[in-house]
Design a protein around this motif. Structure first.
Motif, PDB file in Angstrom:
ATOM      1  N   GLY A   1      16.654  79.409 -34.635  1.00 53.44           N
ATOM      2  CA  GLY A   1      16.790  78.953 -33.254  1.00 53.44           C
ATOM      3  C   GLY A   1      18.215  78.573 -32.894  1.00 53.44           C
ATOM      4  O   GLY A   1      19.106  78.517 -33.755  1.00 53.44           O
ATOM      5  N   THR A   2      18.371  78.282 -31.612  1.00 54.65           N
ATOM      6  CA  THR A   2      19.704  77.996 -31.074  1.00 54.65           C
ATOM      7  C   THR A   2      20.385  76.830 -31.789  1.00 54.65           C
ATOM      8  O   THR A   2      21.575  76.825 -32.019  1.00 54.65           O
ATOM      9  N   ARG A   3      19.575  75.827 -32.152  1.00 52.60           N
ATOM     10  CA  ARG A   3      20.145  74.615 -32.773  1.00 52.60           C
ATOM     11  C   ARG A   3      20.543  74.832 -34.228  1.00 52.60           C
ATOM     12  O   ARG A   3      21.179  73.993 -34.829  1.00 52.60           O
TER      13      ARG A   3
ATOM     14  N   ARG B   1      19.660  83.495 -25.287  1.00 53.16           N
ATOM     15  CA  ARG B   1      18.639  82.593 -24.755  1.00 53.16           C
ATOM     16  C   ARG B   1      19.218  81.583 -23.773  1.00 53.16           C
ATOM     17  O   ARG B   1      18.641  80.554 -23.501  1.00 53.16           O
TER      18      ARG B   1
ATOM     19  N   LYS C   1      18.851  83.590 -32.620  1.00 53.21           N
ATOM     20  CA  LYS C   1      19.163  83.161 -31.258  1.00 53.21           C
ATOM     21  C   LYS C   1      20.608  82.689 -31.166  1.00 53.21           C
ATOM     22  O   LYS C   1      21.161  82.168 -32.141  1.00 53.21           O
TER      23      LYS C   1
ATOM     24  N   ASP D   1      15.800  85.955 -23.883  1.00 58.09           N
ATOM     25  CA  ASP D   1      14.703  85.008 -23.735  1.00 58.09           C
ATOM     26  C   ASP D   1      14.771  84.431 -22.326  1.00 58.09           C
ATOM     27  O   ASP D   1      15.598  83.554 -22.041  1.00 58.09           O
TER      28      ASP D   1
ATOM     29  N   HIS E   1      13.399  80.280 -22.258  1.00 57.23           N
ATOM     30  CA  HIS E   1      14.260  79.159 -22.635  1.00 57.23           C
ATOM     31  C   HIS E   1      15.573  79.157 -21.878  1.00 57.23           C
ATOM     32  O   HIS E   1      16.271  78.146 -21.852  1.00 57.23           O
TER      33      HIS E   1
ATOM     34  N   GLN F   1      12.505  83.513 -37.228  1.00 54.98           N
ATOM     35  CA  GLN F   1      13.419  83.166 -36.131  1.00 54.98           C
ATOM     36  C   GLN F   1      14.334  82.015 -36.553  1.00 54.98           C
ATOM     37  O   GLN F   1      13.876  81.031 -37.131  1.00 54.98           O
TER      38      GLN F   1
ATOM     39  N   CYS G   1       4.907  78.843 -26.781  1.00 52.32           N
ATOM     40  CA  CYS G   1       6.113  78.216 -27.324  1.00 52.32           C
ATOM     41  C   CYS G   1       5.740  77.584 -28.662  1.00 52.32           C
ATOM     42  O   CYS G   1       6.359  77.861 -29.677  1.00 52.32           O
TER      43      CYS G   1
ATOM     44  N   ARG H   1       4.691  85.739 -30.713  1.00 51.98           N
ATOM     45  CA  ARG H   1       5.562  84.628 -31.080  1.00 51.98           C
ATOM     46  C   ARG H   1       4.760  83.330 -31.057  1.00 51.98           C
ATOM     47  O   ARG H   1       3.715  83.246 -30.406  1.00 51.98           O
TER      48      ARG H   1
ATOM     49  N   GLU I   1       9.613  80.506 -35.930  1.00 51.75           N
ATOM     50  CA  GLU I   1      10.885  79.865 -36.298  1.00 51.75           C
ATOM     51  C   GLU I   1      10.786  79.127 -37.625  1.00 51.75           C
ATOM     52  O   GLU I   1       9.753  78.536 -37.962  1.00 51.75           O
TER      53      GLU I   1
ATOM     54  N   LYS J   1       8.744  73.060 -35.003  1.00 51.50           N
ATOM     55  CA  LYS J   1       9.481  72.989 -33.739  1.00 51.50           C
ATOM     56  C   LYS J   1      10.731  72.124 -33.860  1.00 51.50           C
ATOM     57  O   LYS J   1      10.643  70.969 -34.264  1.00 51.50           O
ATOM     58  N   PRO J   2      11.884  72.656 -33.504  1.00 48.91           N
ATOM     59  CA  PRO J   2      13.111  71.849 -33.507  1.00 48.91           C
ATOM     60  C   PRO J   2      13.218  71.119 -32.168  1.00 48.91           C
ATOM     61  O   PRO J   2      13.583  71.711 -31.170  1.00 48.91           O
TER      62      PRO J   2
HETATM   63  C1  PEP Z   1      11.796  78.710 -29.230  1.00 52.54           C
HETATM   64  O1  PEP Z   1      11.936  79.933 -29.130  1.00 52.54           O
HETATM   65  O2  PEP Z   1      10.683  78.173 -29.323  1.00 52.54           O
HETATM   66  C2  PEP Z   1      12.993  77.850 -29.203  1.00 52.54           C
HETATM   67  C3  PEP Z   1      12.944  76.590 -29.613  1.00 52.54           C
HETATM   68  O3  PEP Z   1      14.060  78.477 -28.709  1.00 52.54           O
HETATM   69  P1  PEP Z   1      15.611  78.044 -28.712  1.00 52.54           P
HETATM   70  O4  PEP Z   1      16.011  77.906 -30.140  1.00 52.54           O
HETATM   71  O5  PEP Z   1      16.259  79.191 -28.017  1.00 52.54           O
HETATM   72  O6  PEP Z   1      15.701  76.756 -27.923  1.00 52.54           O
END
Ligand code: PEP
Ligand code: MN
Length: 355
Positions: free
Chosen positions: A184-186, A237, A207, A269, A272, A182, A102, A126, A164, A131-132
């Protein structure tokens, strides 16, 4: 687009709509019924997008009948696309495994996790350097030094990697090293970020936002496509639901729905979405059965000490099962696994669109 007029609309009200549409280059077909008049609009939808037709007098409804997205639509390109990441590919003919930690924590942890990924059949690695995190007190990633660690490990293993990028300011730095970016979802609707990653020309893994509709998600992909970059892979995801037993709810139906709308590859995914190690392989089985073009999986050599998402990471003993499960379910779905196409580490020459 169709404009439905109220029964109270006069000829003058109808004309007002027709005039506004023709003024922006559209054409109108008016169909007068006993109670209601319907005006059909013909032309490029973007011409009408700025017209506040809802606000015109005696307009009952404005209904869009064609799709809002164009470039990623399978009307624009009926054949499914294949996205190439180094020598690996993600597309409708194969099932691709992306795996790794991760988060990039240390050089040793990253190397061990990426070796696990390779042994599990991954042809793309990956790992998160930026990191978000929901909490500002949680591990935020190593940033650029994490990116360097991942870059070196991926080069040694001979596979491309996806990582990401969380802010437009970091896009250039990440694009210089990574093979795929990448979002991400956020950040799915961080439109500036979507444009910036698109402009790099690198493949993008987009995502789904955790509360995004499929249309919103595909429209986010359209932002990337609009920059001229069609190297886009969608990733389901999991979405947020009322269910607390899983971290999110994997929307498997999104896979065939998206494939019916767009030509873009779509992966899932299982890490997650479920948020639990015991659910990773079952969710992978469901995803391949429903037609997913790949999976992206968290693995960790020592998840009890992981700085991020340990409970969902596959461990050493799961690795042969990952490889076997994907191969078996891919065969049942009339697909090959990307590693069977020889995209693995032995073909390291193909590594590294990233410098
Ligand atoms: C990730 O892939 O590390 C991640 C933070 O995923 P997501 O944006 O789907 O939460
Ligand atoms: Mn994570």
């Amino acid at each position: 687009m169709v404009v439905v007029m109220r029964s109270t609309a006069t000829d003058g009200d109808i004309e007002r709509v027709v005039d506004a549409v023709t003024a922006v280059g559209g054409e109108c077909f008016v169909s007068k019924g006993r109670n209601q008049t319907i005006i059909g609009l013909v032309g490029d939808l973007t011409q009408f997008a700025e017209l506040p037709l809802h606000a015109f007098p005696h307009v009952e409804d404005v209904i869009r009948v064609s799709r809002a997205f164009k470039l990623v639509s399978n009307d624009a390109q009926p054949r499914p696309s294949t996205v190439e990441v180094g020598r690996s590919r993600i597309g409708r003919d194969s099932v691709t495994i992306i795996a790794g930690p991760c988060a990039v924590e240390t050089p040793e942890q990253t190397r061990l996790a990426c070796e696990m990924a390779r042994d599990g059949g991954a042809t793309i690695l990956r790992g998160g350097a930026y990191k978000p995190r929901t909490s500002p007190y949680a591990f935020q990633g190593l940033g650029e030094s994490g990116l360097d660690i991942l870059h070196d490990v991926a080069r040694d293993i001979g596979l491309p990697f996806v990582t990401e990028v969380v802010t437009p300011a970091d896009v250039e730095t990440v694009a210089r090293k990574a093979d795929m970016l990448q979002v991400g979802t956020r950040n799915m609707q961080n439109f500036q970020l979507l444009k910036e990653v698109g402009l790099t020309g690198k493949p993008v893994l987009l995502k789904r936002g955790m509360t995004a509709t499929i249309e919103e998600w595909v429209m986010a992909a359209e932002y990337i496509a609009h920059t001229g970059n069609l190297q886009i892979v969608l990733c389901e995801r999991g979405v947020r639901t009322f269910e607390p037993m899983t971290r999110n709810t994997l929307d498997v139906s999104a896979v065939p729905v998206v494939q019916a709308l767009t030509h873009l590859p779509v992966i899932i995914d299982p890490s997650h979405s479920g948020g639990r190690r015991d659910l990773v392989l079952p969710l992978i089985r469901s995803a391949i059965a429903v037609g997913a073009d790949g999976v992206i999986v968290d693995v960790h050599p020592d998840p009890e000490r992981a700085l991020c998402d340990g409970p969902q990471a596959l461990v050493h003993e799961d690795i042969p099962k990952l490889r076997e499960t994907v191969a078996r379910f891919a065969a049942a779905a009339d697909r090959v696994v990307d590693f069977e196409l020889g995209a693995g580490s032995s073909r390291s020459q193909g590594w590294g669109q990233g410098a």
